[in-house]
Design a protein around this motif. Structure first.
Motif, short mmCIF file in Angstrom:
data_model
loop_
_atom_site.label_atom_id
_atom_site.label_comp_id
_atom_site.label_asym_id
_atom_site.label_seq_id
_atom_site.Cartn_x
_atom_site.Cartn_y
_atom_site.Cartn_z
N LEU A 16 0.82 -1.21 0.00
CA LEU A 16 0.00 0.00 0.00
C LEU A 16 0.86 1.26 0.00
CD1 LEU A 16 -2.82 1.29 0.23
CD2 LEU A 16 -2.62 1.07 2.72
N VAL A 17 1.83 1.32 0.90
CA VAL A 17 2.65 2.53 1.01
C VAL A 17 3.50 2.71 -0.24
CG1 VAL A 17 4.50 3.64 2.31
CG2 VAL A 17 2.65 2.48 3.53
N TRP A 18 4.09 1.63 -0.72
CA TRP A 18 4.95 1.77 -1.89
C TRP A 18 4.16 2.14 -3.15
CZ3 TRP A 18 8.05 1.48 1.85
CH2 TRP A 18 9.43 1.57 1.66
N ARG A 19 2.90 1.78 -3.22
CA ARG A 19 2.08 2.25 -4.33
C ARG A 19 2.08 3.78 -4.35
NH1 ARG A 19 -2.41 0.97 -7.55
NH2 ARG A 19 -2.40 -1.19 -6.83
N ALA A 20 1.83 4.39 -3.19
CA ALA A 20 1.78 5.85 -3.12
C ALA A 20 3.14 6.47 -3.39
CB ALA A 20 1.25 6.28 -1.75
N LEU A 21 4.20 5.92 -2.80
CA LEU A 21 5.52 6.50 -2.95
C LEU A 21 6.03 6.40 -4.38
CD1 LEU A 21 7.22 5.17 0.31
CD2 LEU A 21 6.27 7.45 -0.08
N VAL A 22 5.78 5.27 -5.01
CA VAL A 22 6.27 5.06 -6.37
C VAL A 22 5.48 5.93 -7.37
CG1 VAL A 22 6.36 3.33 -8.22
CG2 VAL A 22 7.27 2.79 -5.96
N LEU A 23 4.17 6.00 -7.19
CA LEU A 23 3.37 6.84 -8.09
C LEU A 23 3.65 8.31 -7.87
CD1 LEU A 23 -0.02 4.90 -8.12
CD2 LEU A 23 1.67 5.06 -9.97
N ASP A 24 4.03 8.69 -6.66
CA ASP A 24 4.46 10.07 -6.42
C ASP A 24 5.73 10.37 -7.21
OD1 ASP A 24 4.73 12.64 -4.77
OD2 ASP A 24 6.56 11.57 -4.18
N ARG A 25 6.62 9.41 -7.27
CA ARG A 25 7.86 9.60 -8.04
C ARG A 25 7.60 9.65 -9.54
NH1 ARG A 25 10.91 9.80 -11.43
NH2 ARG A 25 13.16 9.51 -11.50
N PRO A 27 4.01 9.10 -12.05
CA PRO A 27 2.61 8.68 -12.23
C PRO A 27 2.45 7.53 -13.23
CG PRO A 27 2.78 11.07 -12.27
CD PRO A 27 4.18 10.54 -12.31
N ASP A 28 3.45 7.31 -14.08
CA ASP A 28 3.40 6.22 -15.05
C ASP A 28 4.24 5.02 -14.62
OD1 ASP A 28 1.76 7.67 -16.86
OD2 ASP A 28 3.52 8.77 -17.56
N ALA A 29 4.59 4.96 -13.35
CA ALA A 29 5.40 3.86 -12.85
C ALA A 29 4.68 2.52 -13.00
CB ALA A 29 5.75 4.09 -11.38
N ASP A 30 5.45 1.45 -12.96
CA ASP A 30 4.89 0.10 -13.06
C ASP A 30 4.35 -0.32 -11.70
OD1 ASP A 30 4.24 -2.51 -13.61
OD2 ASP A 30 6.27 -3.14 -14.20
N GLY A 164 15.24 9.86 -6.41
CA GLY A 164 14.04 9.29 -5.82
C GLY A 164 13.13 10.29 -5.15
N LEU A 165 13.71 11.38 -4.62
CA LEU A 165 12.92 12.26 -3.75
C LEU A 165 12.72 13.68 -4.26
CD1 LEU A 165 14.27 11.19 -0.24
CD2 LEU A 165 12.05 10.68 -1.23
N LEU A 166 13.68 14.24 -4.99
CA LEU A 166 13.52 15.63 -5.41
C LEU A 166 12.31 15.80 -6.33
CD1 LEU A 166 17.15 16.94 -6.02
CD2 LEU A 166 15.72 17.10 -3.98
N GLY A 167 11.58 16.88 -6.10
CA GLY A 167 10.38 17.14 -6.87
C GLY A 167 9.12 16.53 -6.30
N SER A 168 9.23 15.80 -5.19
CA SER A 168 8.08 15.12 -4.61
C SER A 168 7.11 16.11 -3.96
CB SER A 168 8.54 14.11 -3.56
OG SER A 168 7.43 13.63 -2.81
N ALA A 169 5.83 15.91 -4.23
CA ALA A 169 4.79 16.64 -3.51
C ALA A 169 4.40 15.90 -2.24
CB ALA A 169 3.57 16.83 -4.41
N LEU A 170 4.36 14.57 -2.31
CA LEU A 170 3.93 13.77 -1.16
C LEU A 170 4.83 14.01 0.04
CD1 LEU A 170 2.84 10.06 -1.20
CD2 LEU A 170 4.57 10.80 0.42
N TRP A 171 6.15 14.06 -0.18
CA TRP A 171 7.06 14.19 0.95
C TRP A 171 6.97 15.56 1.61
CZ3 TRP A 171 10.06 10.76 3.56
CH2 TRP A 171 10.02 9.45 3.07
#
Length: 266
Positions: A16-25, A27-30, A164-171
């Motif tokens: 669940l958490v990695w879904r949010a973190l990966v899509l934050d990085r 939006p077209d992630a696998d 992995g982190l720069l540009g993130s809105a979620l973080w």
């Protein structure tokens, strides 16, 4: 909860958490939920955002072998390396004994261990450390410092963490992410993310030259305290590395499932 139930909870929290973190990085992630396998793969330089995990319980050696081959095939199709996460307590008894050999046969190699943990926390007192002040991550400068601390702590090039982190809105907007500052310089960090009625602790790191001073524990308490104050949640989960595992029981966490991380053979 029983230990097995907590192990299932730990695996489900990862997915669940990695879904949010990966899509934050990206939006077209696998991000896919396949039979027995959850794919959470940003395909970026930060290897922790490139994740596959097994999701079935009590799978026998034959099925686990097939899932390992499928996971390795998924990983080979990517540009950037990542990890297969296995919650060992969820495997069938025979498969648990044979999993490392089966992973080798599938073209995977053991990387490092981890431990799933959970806690029902009473309201925590506001944490303090005589050498630290805290700032919530809210700017690109903060996020760069957070990324760099993780890269240094886990032995990645600085550019990997930044990718992995720069540009993130979620973080900056959703995570309760904190830097611990010593004399104004970031030396430690931790975050909590709300997930299905729980606070998930993620990316705890301390600069190597400032380890063993209680900084990691204190900043984790800060992230939990602020996350609980904002959400009202009292249950928390996390996945600890071997280095971090001794810290969390002091806060109230209990181990559930041993974990193993695998990468593709080089």
């Amino acid at each position: 909860m029983t230990d097995r139930t907590e192990s299932i909870e730990s695996m489900e929290q990862l997915a669940l958490v990695w879904r949010a973190l990966v899509l934050d990085r990206d939006p077209d992630a696998d991000v896919r939920d396949l039979p027995g396998i959850a794919v959470r793969w940003a395909d970026c330089r930060f290897a922790f955002w490139n994740c596959v995990t097994l999701t079935e319980t009590d799978a026998d050696p034959e099925l686990v072998g097939e899932r390992l081959r499928q996971a390795a095939d998924i990983m080979r199709a990517k540009r950037h390396p990542g990890f297969l996460w296995i919650f060992e307590d969820l495997l069938g008894a025979d498969a648990r004994v044979q999993v490392r050999a089966a992973a080798e046969k599938a073209g995977l190699e053991y990387a490092f261990p981890g431990t799933g943990m959970a806690a029902d926390l009473l309201p925590l007192p506001e944490p303090a450390h005589p050498e630290l002040t805290f700032v919530r991550v809210s700017t690109d400068e903060h996020l760069r410092a957070y990324a760099d601390l993780n890269s240094r702590a886990y032995g990645f090039p600085l550019e990997d963490g930044r990718d992995g982190l720069l540009g993130s809105a979620l973080w900056k907007d959703q995570a309760h992410a904190y830097l611990g500052l010593r004399d104004g310089a970031p030396v430690t960090c931790a975050a909590t993310v709300e997930a299905d009625g729980r606070l998930f602790v993620v990316l705890v790191a301390t600069a190597p030259e400032w380890e063993r001073r209680g900084y990691g524990e204190t900043v984790t308490r800060k992230a939990l305290y602020e996350g609980a104050r904002a959400t009202g949640l009292t249950r928390a989960t996390l996945h600890a590395t071997a280095a971090g595992a001794p810290v969390y029981p002091r806060i109230g966490f209990r181990p559930n499932s041993p974990m193993a991380f695998y990468g593709l053979k080089r």
